[in-house]
Design a protein around this motif. Structure first.
Motif, mmCIF file in Angstrom:
data_model
loop_
_atom_site.group_PDB
_atom_site.id
_atom_site.type_symbol
_atom_site.label_atom_id
_atom_site.label_comp_id
_atom_site.label_asym_id
_atom_site.label_seq_id
_atom_site.Cartn_x
_atom_site.Cartn_y
_atom_site.Cartn_z
ATOM 1 N N UNK A 8 34.189 10.729 53.131
ATOM 2 C CA UNK A 8 34.627 10.482 51.750
ATOM 3 C C UNK A 8 34.691 11.790 50.964
ATOM 4 N N UNK A 9 33.719 12.654 51.169
ATOM 5 C CA UNK A 9 33.720 13.944 50.469
ATOM 6 C C UNK A 9 34.881 14.821 50.937
ATOM 7 N N UNK A 41 31.616 23.122 46.851
ATOM 8 C CA UNK A 41 31.123 22.548 45.598
ATOM 9 C C UNK A 41 31.263 23.493 44.403
ATOM 10 N N UNK A 42 31.207 24.795 44.644
ATOM 11 C CA UNK A 42 31.406 25.745 43.546
ATOM 12 C C UNK A 42 32.827 25.612 43.001
ATOM 13 N N UNK A 75 36.727 23.174 38.987
ATOM 14 C CA UNK A 75 37.709 22.140 38.654
ATOM 15 C C UNK A 75 37.211 21.251 37.528
ATOM 16 N N UNK A 76 35.918 20.952 37.523
ATOM 17 C CA UNK A 76 35.344 20.169 36.427
ATOM 18 C C UNK A 76 35.577 20.902 35.103
ATOM 19 N N UNK A 77 35.337 22.194 35.082
ATOM 20 C CA UNK A 77 35.540 22.983 33.861
ATOM 21 C C UNK A 77 37.019 23.023 33.467
ATOM 22 N N UNK A 118 32.701 15.427 44.384
ATOM 23 C CA UNK A 118 32.655 16.452 45.437
ATOM 24 C C UNK A 118 31.537 17.453 45.159
ATOM 25 N N UNK A 119 31.424 17.899 43.923
ATOM 26 C CA UNK A 119 30.386 18.884 43.592
ATOM 27 C C UNK A 119 28.992 18.302 43.823
ATOM 28 N N UNK A 120 28.749 17.114 43.290
ATOM 29 C CA UNK A 120 27.438 16.486 43.453
ATOM 30 C C UNK A 120 27.178 16.144 44.924
#
Length: 127
Positions: free
Chosen positions: A4-5, A76-77, A82-84, A115-117
Motif C-alpha cells: 500500500x505504501x 518519507x522525507x 509534498x505535504x508542505x 506515505x510519510x507516516x
C-alpha cells in the motif's frame, strides 16, 4: 502495508511527474488558461519552471531510493516535502475560491501524509 505504501508513493510520483512536466515545459499563458491555472498570473515564469523542476525531482525522491536501496529515508522525507507543497497549494486555492480543486489537493495531501507516516513509523525501510 508495504505494498500500500509503495502504491501510494507511486501515485504521488505520477501526480508529481504530470504536474512537473506541465509547469516546466508549458508556457505560462497556456497554464493560466487551464482550469485552476489562475494562480499562475501572480508568479513569474522562472518560479513556475523552478516549481516544475522540484516536482520532477520529487519523482526521483519517491521512487529511486526504495528501488535502488540507496538512502531510502528520502522517500518519507520527499513525502513530507509534498505535504508542505500541498499545504501551500490548498491555501492558494482557498484564497482563489477553488474549493473543488482544493479537495483534490487535500486527497493528495492525505496520501503524502500516509506515505510519510508509514515510512517513518509503521513500516520503515530496513537498513
Amino acid at each position: 502495508m508495504n505494498i500500500a505504501l509503495r502504491i501510494a508513493a507511486g501515485l504521488l510520483a505520477l501526480v508529481a511527474f504530470g504536474s512537473g512536466i506541465s509547469k516546466t515545459f508549458l508556457p505560462k499563458e497556456k497554464l493560466a488558461a487551464q482550469p485552476g491555472g489562475e494562480w499562475t498570473h501572480s508568479v513569474s515564469g522562472g518560479f513556475l519552471e523552478a516549481l516544475g523542476c522540484l516536482e520532477l525531482l520529487s519523482v526521483v525522491g519517491l521512487i529511486l531510493p526504495a528501488v535502488l536501496d540507496i538512502a531510502p529515508v528520502m522517500v518519507p522525507v520527499t513525502s513530507v516535502c509534498w505535504v508542505l507543497l500541498l499545504t501551500g497549494a490548498m491555501i492558494t486555492r482557498g484564497r482563489l475560491g477553488q474549493v473543488k480543486l482544493m479537495a483534490g489537493d487535500a486527497a493528495y495531501f492525505a496520501i503524502a501524509v500516509f506515505v510519510a507516516y508509514g515510512r517513518f513509523v509503521l513500516e520503515p525501510f530496513s537498513s
